[in-house]
Scaffold this motif. Structure first.
Motif, PDB file in Angstrom:
ATOM      1  N   LYS A  16       0.688  -1.249   0.391  1.00 55.21           N
ATOM      2  CA  LYS A  16      -0.429   0.399   0.510  1.00 55.21           C
ATOM      3  C   LYS A  16       0.960   1.424  -0.383  1.00 55.21           C
ATOM      4  N   ARG A  25       0.125   8.995   3.901  1.00 55.17           N
ATOM      5  CA  ARG A  25      -1.153   8.841   3.021  1.00 55.17           C
ATOM      6  C   ARG A  25      -1.602   7.174   3.051  1.00 55.17           C
ATOM      7  N   GLU A  29      -4.502   5.833   4.286  1.00 55.53           N
ATOM      8  CA  GLU A  29      -5.744   4.451   3.662  1.00 55.53           C
ATOM      9  C   GLU A  29      -5.977   3.622   4.922  1.00 55.53           C
TER      10      GLU A  29
END
Length: 305
Positions: A16, A25, A29
């Motif tokens: 990810k 980020r 997420e």
């Protein structure tokens, strides 16, 4: 001695983080803290004995070893998502944030109309739209999908063509009554042009004819704009001619407020594409948004007019 189990959580966090290009980020997420993400990557790198990311004060990038590892890590993450989706397919509801990039004029005119039914169908999905004519980096900037009007270049992105977008030379009947109707591109040197600064042919307009070949002209420009919406009122008012995407002027063509000039001379046709990062398995919320947009935007209303 028994072999240690793989650190599946760390591999998922790595996949990810590599997709988004940012530790912070990725943490947002995944719903994790920044230290948790950093420690998972450090733990994985210590276990492997090499660095997965090259870090600077401003950004991170994959090392060569990281790039080699990413495909398998992404496959593991996709398979895990698929397993959970299949196991809970009767009870799962798509939820979470979906980030979308789209051209400004197209998004305001057409994409916005798809939102009421999308929000009603999926009440737990949150949408983040970035509308501008900039060619965004989907992976580097963390977008789930993008709509792009272009002649698509080769890339690692997955692309689905939704519609054809012709670029048409148009003007108002009142303009042609005053200044005459051009019969070939070189005639445009004595006309008033209204020009979109984001077009591939910003200054020099290049046209092709099935038998007469190719002609180029640099018409005198009266209005420059980085937004095609700005040109339509002046076009309809008879203040010049412009190369406009069909989706912006098909209604005016139908009502006879605008007319196509030099119909046998053409400029390259573009396509409306839906682009996504390469992935074996998308989150359910992203797939549901993609399916909705494909249904809503395929068979565009301007095609065939």
């Amino acid at each position: 001695m028994a072999k240690r189990l793989p650190d599946l959580e760390a591999w998922a966090i790595f996949a990810k983080t590599a997709e988004i290009g940012s530790f912070s980020r990725a943490a947002d997420e995944l719903g994790l803290s920044n230290p948790t993400v950093s420690k998972a990557i450090a733990r994985l790198e210590a276990r492997l004995g090499f660095s997965l990311f090259a870090r600077t004060s401003r950004r991170i990038s994959l090392t060569e070893a990281g790039r080699t590892s990413l495909e398998r890590a992404q496959r593991m993450l996709d398979e895990a998502w698929a397993l959970e989706d299949e196991a809970g397919e009767h009870s799962i509801r798509p939820r979470g944030l979906v980030r979308i990039s789209a051209p400004l004029s197209f998004g305001a005119a057409y994409l916005s109309a798809t939102l009421p039914s999308l929000l009603q169908t999926y009440p737990e999905i949150t949408l983040d739209f970035q509308l501008n004519d900039r060619k965004v980096d989907l992976i580097g900037e963390g977008f789930d999908l993008a709509l792009r009007i272009a002649t698509l270049e080769d890339s690692s992105l997955l692309a689905r063509r939704l519609a054809t977008v012709r670029i048409l030379l148009v003007g108002a009947p009142s303009y042609f009554e005053r200044f005459g109707r051009p019969s070939r591109p070189t005639d445009l040197s004595s006309h008033c042009a209204l020009a979109y600064t984001g077009a591939a042919m910003k200054r020099v307009w290049r046209f092709a004819h099935p038998t007469l070949g190719v002609e180029e002209v640099e018409p005198p420009v009266r209005i420059w704009s980085d937004n095609v919406d700005m040109l339509n009122p002046a076009l309809v008012a008879g203040q010049g001619v412009a190369l406009q995407p069909e989706f912006m002027i098909w209604r005016e063509l139908k009502s006879k407020e605008l007319e196509i000039a030099m119909p046998k001379w053409s400029v390259p046709t573009l396509g409306l594409y839906l682009l996504t990062p390469p992935s074996f398995r998308r989150p359910l919320r992203v797939q549901m948004v993609i399916d909705h947009l494909v249904r809503a935007l395929t068979g565009a209303p301007w095609e065939g007019n």
